[in-house]
Scaffold this motif. Structure first.
Motif, PDB file in Angstrom:
ATOM      1  N   THR A  51      42.279  43.877  43.977  1.00 55.67           N
ATOM      2  CA  THR A  51      40.946  44.400  44.265  1.00 55.67           C
ATOM      3  C   THR A  51      41.068  45.825  44.815  1.00 55.67           C
ATOM      4  O   THR A  51      42.150  46.248  45.245  1.00 55.67           O
ATOM      5  N   GLU A  52      39.954  46.542  44.819  1.00 53.54           N
ATOM      6  CA  GLU A  52      39.969  47.893  45.368  1.00 53.54           C
ATOM      7  C   GLU A  52      40.328  47.873  46.848  1.00 53.54           C
ATOM      8  O   GLU A  52      41.027  48.758  47.334  1.00 53.54           O
ATOM      9  N   ASP A  53      39.855  46.862  47.581  1.00 51.10           N
ATOM     10  CA  ASP A  53      40.200  46.745  49.002  1.00 51.10           C
ATOM     11  C   ASP A  53      41.703  46.537  49.190  1.00 51.10           C
ATOM     12  O   ASP A  53      42.314  47.114  50.088  1.00 51.10           O
ATOM     13  N   GLU A  54      42.310  45.717  48.329  1.00 54.81           N
ATOM     14  CA  GLU A  54      43.757  45.495  48.417  1.00 54.81           C
ATOM     15  C   GLU A  54      44.520  46.779  48.128  1.00 54.81           C
ATOM     16  O   GLU A  54      45.527  47.074  48.784  1.00 54.81           O
ATOM     17  N   LEU A  55      44.056  47.554  47.164  1.00 56.96           N
ATOM     18  CA  LEU A  55      44.702  48.837  46.864  1.00 56.96           C
ATOM     19  C   LEU A  55      44.608  49.779  48.061  1.00 56.96           C
ATOM     20  O   LEU A  55      45.589  50.425  48.435  1.00 56.96           O
ATOM     21  N   ARG A  56      43.438  49.835  48.673  1.00 60.27           N
ATOM     22  CA  ARG A  56      43.262  50.716  49.842  1.00 60.27           C
ATOM     23  C   ARG A  56      44.180  50.297  50.991  1.00 60.27           C
ATOM     24  O   ARG A  56      44.710  51.143  51.706  1.00 60.27           O
ATOM     25  N   GLU A  57      44.366  48.972  51.181  1.00 62.07           N
ATOM     26  CA  GLU A  57      45.268  48.486  52.233  1.00 62.07           C
ATOM     27  C   GLU A  57      46.700  48.960  52.010  1.00 62.07           C
ATOM     28  O   GLU A  57      47.463  49.116  52.959  1.00 62.07           O
TER      29      GLU A  57
END
Length: 81
Positions: A57-63
């Motif tokens: 997910t985009e959130d996982e990428l940002r993390e």
């Protein structure tokens, strides 16, 4: 009753164990035989439930410090391959 599986256990030079499920090709490791087999069970469960290999997910990428908007190629960074 679960189906029989052919599993190969290998003790590595560093003392860790590698467990390989011959039918699926799933491989896992652990510091003991028991832990390597338990980790292999977890890996096979992920394969069977098709949870492995999903797009992050985009959130996982940002993390991970990756800005999805700057990933113009659409390819996953090395850390996610």
């Amino acid at each position: 009753m679960s189906a029989l599986r052919e599993i190969t256990l290998t003790e590595n030079p560093d003392g860790w164990w590698t467990a390989t499920d011959e039918a699926t090709g799933a491989v896992s490791q652990g510091p003991t035989r028991t832990e390597a087999l338990a980790n292999l069970d977890d890996a096979i469960e992920l394969l069977v439930n098709e949870e492995a290999g999903r797009t992050p997910t985009e959130d996982e990428l940002r993390e991970l410090g990756i800005d999805p908007e700057e990933n113009e190629s659409g390819e996953l960074p090395d850390v996610l391959q």
